[in-house]
Design an enzyme around this catalytic site. Sequence first.
Site, short mmCIF file in Angstrom:
data_model
loop_
_atom_site.label_atom_id
_atom_site.label_comp_id
_atom_site.label_asym_id
_atom_site.label_seq_id
_atom_site.Cartn_x
_atom_site.Cartn_y
_atom_site.Cartn_z
N ASP A 1 -10.84 -8.84 -8.91
CA ASP A 1 -10.44 -9.23 -10.27
C ASP A 1 -10.50 -8.09 -11.28
O ASP A 1 -11.19 -7.10 -11.10
CB ASP A 1 -11.36 -10.35 -10.77
CG ASP A 1 -11.09 -11.69 -10.13
OD1 ASP A 1 -10.40 -11.72 -9.09
OD2 ASP A 1 -11.60 -12.70 -10.64
N HIS B 1 -14.70 -7.03 -8.10
CA HIS B 1 -13.95 -6.55 -9.26
C HIS B 1 -13.57 -5.08 -9.09
O HIS B 1 -14.36 -4.28 -8.58
CB HIS B 1 -14.79 -6.70 -10.54
CG HIS B 1 -15.07 -8.13 -10.90
ND1 HIS B 1 -16.03 -8.88 -10.25
CD2 HIS B 1 -14.52 -8.94 -11.81
CE1 HIS B 1 -16.05 -10.10 -10.75
NE2 HIS B 1 -15.14 -10.16 -11.71
#
Length: 280
Positions: A102, A247
């Site tokens: 992400d 992430h």
Amino acid sequence: MSPIRIPEVDPRRRQLLRALPAVAATALLAGAAPTRPARLGGATTTPRAAPSPSAAPPAGGGPATTPGHPPAPARPVFTLADYRRAVPGPAFPANAVALTIDDGPHPRWTPPILQLLERYHVPALFCMIGNQVLGHESTARSVVQAGHQVANHSWSHPSRIAHLPPAMAHQEILRAQDKIYSTTGHTPKLFRSPGGAWSPSLARTVADSRVLPLDWSDDPRDWTRPGVAHITNRLLAARPGQILLCHDGGGDRSQTLAALRTVIPALQARGYQFVALDAH
């Protein structure tokens, strides 16, 4: 610091990564959601059933829809079993897990993650923020060129997206959808809410936007930089059928990168198979 070069991907490898069933937003079967770890930014809400979407065409150049289009699922996808119930296709292998990444693209952290994924032949789903694609278009394109999938993670990652007025939430989704499509040539079919935050209003907006709501089932909270050992141990605790969260954007992701260098080969040595969630 000299830029990190993305190696050329074997065309046969790229074709293999993309040879997955296309997403069709069909109804998700009822079932209890798994117990969830703490949310990003502390946002945790309980999704409610969303009505059938309208007949408005999706953003980003995707195909127009019709009033007979199947309704979007009533709650987000948490696991591979949820995903397969929502998206028709062959059953995932019993030892499968999915890696999602992400908050990018990021010109510093996305390239080495792509190199790592290529080294171990791991497909991943990159959940991109629209205003991160802006200005980092070449990095976003490199994700697709490497054979990975892309998802919509909103335009500006508002932590209170579940409580925004519907029109504002709608713009967050559609603006990101347009930017990702115009940059990469691919229309995201999945939407991950910032922080995993959901509400009845957001569920309706997602349904209207013709994207499948996506969540996760293993969160090492790497965005908080809790240490390489913490991230590694949390990901190594993954069980078959889970959707893993990491992430590549939002700050210094050196801990995430270091952890993945251990986690990916360790899970593969355990017999786990990484699978992709969304075909282009």
